[in-house]
Design a protein around this motif. Sequence first.
Motif, PDB file in Angstrom:
ATOM      1  N   ARG A   4      38.460  46.467  28.833  1.00 42.64           N
ATOM      2  CA  ARG A   4      38.744  47.771  29.427  1.00 42.64           C
ATOM      3  C   ARG A   4      40.254  47.937  29.572  1.00 42.64           C
ATOM      4  O   ARG A   4      40.936  47.074  30.115  1.00 42.64           O
ATOM      5  N   LYS A   5      40.751  49.080  29.122  1.00 39.35           N
ATOM      6  CA  LYS A   5      42.182  49.339  29.238  1.00 39.35           C
ATOM      7  C   LYS A   5      42.422  50.653  29.951  1.00 39.35           C
ATOM      8  O   LYS A   5      41.744  51.650  29.694  1.00 39.35           O
ATOM      9  N   LEU A  22      43.462  48.941  39.716  1.00 41.64           N
ATOM     10  CA  LEU A  22      42.767  48.861  38.440  1.00 41.64           C
ATOM     11  C   LEU A  22      42.806  47.441  37.876  1.00 41.64           C
ATOM     12  O   LEU A  22      41.817  46.954  37.306  1.00 41.64           O
ATOM     13  N   ALA A  23      43.934  46.764  38.027  1.00 42.58           N
ATOM     14  CA  ALA A  23      44.031  45.384  37.551  1.00 42.58           C
ATOM     15  C   ALA A  23      43.077  44.476  38.311  1.00 42.58           C
ATOM     16  O   ALA A  23      42.433  43.598  37.715  1.00 42.58           O
ATOM     17  N   ASP A  24      42.962  44.675  39.617  1.00 39.98           N
ATOM     18  CA  ASP A  24      42.010  43.894  40.406  1.00 39.98           C
ATOM     19  C   ASP A  24      40.571  44.163  39.981  1.00 39.98           C
ATOM     20  O   ASP A  24      39.684  43.335  40.189  1.00 39.98           O
ATOM     21  N   ASN A  25      40.339  45.350  39.384  1.00 40.93           N
ATOM     22  CA  ASN A  25      39.010  45.715  38.899  1.00 40.93           C
ATOM     23  C   ASN A  25      38.808  45.342  37.435  1.00 40.93           C
ATOM     24  O   ASN A  25      37.942  45.886  36.756  1.00 40.93           O
ATOM     25  N   GLU A  56      54.412  40.758  44.354  1.00 41.51           N
ATOM     26  CA  GLU A  56      54.158  40.353  42.981  1.00 41.51           C
ATOM     27  C   GLU A  56      52.978  41.121  42.405  1.00 41.51           C
ATOM     28  O   GLU A  56      51.927  41.261  43.047  1.00 41.51           O
ATOM     29  N   LEU A  57      53.144  41.610  41.192  1.00 44.66           N
ATOM     30  CA  LEU A  57      52.118  42.420  40.553  1.00 44.66           C
ATOM     31  C   LEU A  57      51.126  41.535  39.792  1.00 44.66           C
ATOM     32  O   LEU A  57      51.489  40.464  39.289  1.00 44.66           O
ATOM     33  N   PRO A  58      49.875  41.975  39.691  1.00 45.20           N
ATOM     34  CA  PRO A  58      48.869  41.198  38.959  1.00 45.20           C
ATOM     35  C   PRO A  58      49.268  40.989  37.497  1.00 45.20           C
ATOM     36  O   PRO A  58      49.938  41.826  36.886  1.00 45.20           O
ATOM     37  N   ASP A 169      33.781  54.742  40.016  1.00 47.84           N
ATOM     38  CA  ASP A 169      33.377  53.424  39.519  1.00 47.84           C
ATOM     39  C   ASP A 169      34.580  52.592  39.075  1.00 47.84           C
ATOM     40  O   ASP A 169      34.614  51.373  39.275  1.00 47.84           O
ATOM     41  N   ALA A 170      35.575  53.246  38.484  1.00 47.40           N
ATOM     42  CA  ALA A 170      36.743  52.522  37.986  1.00 47.40           C
ATOM     43  C   ALA A 170      37.618  51.984  39.107  1.00 47.40           C
ATOM     44  O   ALA A 170      38.229  50.914  38.975  1.00 47.40           O
ATOM     45  N   LEU A 171      37.669  52.703  40.226  1.00 49.17           N
ATOM     46  CA  LEU A 171      38.643  52.383  41.271  1.00 49.17           C
ATOM     47  C   LEU A 171      38.061  51.651  42.484  1.00 49.17           C
ATOM     48  O   LEU A 171      38.780  50.914  43.166  1.00 49.17           O
ATOM     49  N   ILE A 172      36.793  51.824  42.775  1.00 45.85           N
ATOM     50  CA  ILE A 172      36.244  51.282  44.017  1.00 45.85           C
ATOM     51  C   ILE A 172      36.170  49.752  43.970  1.00 45.85           C
ATOM     52  O   ILE A 172      35.853  49.154  42.935  1.00 45.85           O
ATOM     53  N   ASN A 173      36.521  49.118  45.084  1.00 52.31           N
ATOM     54  CA  ASN A 173      36.364  47.669  45.207  1.00 52.31           C
ATOM     55  C   ASN A 173      36.301  47.305  46.690  1.00 52.31           C
ATOM     56  O   ASN A 173      36.118  48.176  47.545  1.00 52.31           O
TER      57      ASN A 173
END
Length: 348
Positions: A4-5, A22-25, A56-58, A169-173
């Motif tokens: 997924r990008k 988004l990276a965490d997802n 620090e970024l993912p 769906d893309a953003l929720i965590n």
Amino acid sequence: MSMRKAAVVTAGSWGTGLASVLADNEYDVMLWTRSETQAEEINRDRLNRKYTGDYELPERIRATAKMEEALAGASLVLFVSPSHAMREVARQAKPFLDSAVTVIHATKGFEPGTMKRMTAVLAEELPQIDAGRLVVLSGPSHAEEVIQRCPTTVVVAAERLDAAEEAQDALINSYFRVYTNPDVTGVEVGGALKNIIALGAGLSDGLGFGDNAKAALITRGLTEIARLGVAMGGHALTFSGLAGIGDLVVTCTSKHSRNWRAGYLLGQGKPLEEVLETMGMVVEGVKTTKTAFALSRQYEVSMPITEQLHEVLFAGKEPRQAVGHLMGRLRTHEIEELADSFGDKWML
């Protein structure tokens, strides 16, 4: 490696915060910036020092100054450009966007001059995207806290429910909760106008007026937001939700709010030009005040707080004089004004 990008345009504080979500997802995220130097820093050091300091970024986040590279293969594109730059950035992105891409924006403001909402700007510049699938993200969400993974709750709105649910769906965590809402107009208007009231809250604090004054300003400010928002086609209930009262409270009371900080400096007697130079980042509330003042005239709605802030920002009125004008207005009935702003169904 994730298949997924996502692409995030641009690499300011909020764009970087959403890229982290988004990276965490498990998205591979390309973060677009105009600056080659900024892109190199992010890729080399995992830091975006100007906007997010030492956080620090993912590893899943990469940065580029090339729009084609940023958008290549992305199934989701998130625009976080300042309101005055959205049209130009969308034009740059247009040749590289497929019609099936999910497009979200998270910008809280109107386009200067045209007074258009951001989804209207995107619909004009990205005709290959179904306008009903354009999504707006808003709500009480400081980038500094999102990057630290502090619990945050936002709302996404689109005319088509399936588009809003794709964004959800893309953003929720576990730390970033996302609700859906069909009221695109209300969500965009609430997100834009709260910046005006935040300027006023900061100005009040800068003058040393205390909590009573700020609480009144927030409450009456919400009435103004709803009054114009409903006149523009928004739903009254939206303004009692995350994009209304939620975003208003956090922006008027937080040390992270650049609009509050700008108002505070104005309240301490700093001229507007000096305040904006000191901030070093876009203060959306200043441009939005000018637009909202014009919209209040166009839709023939009363917005006394906005009117007085317009006088302070653009006509040289002394802040204390503006407060005196607000306090000296004719007597009125609160319930009647609430009904006028939110609709008769609020009459109990």
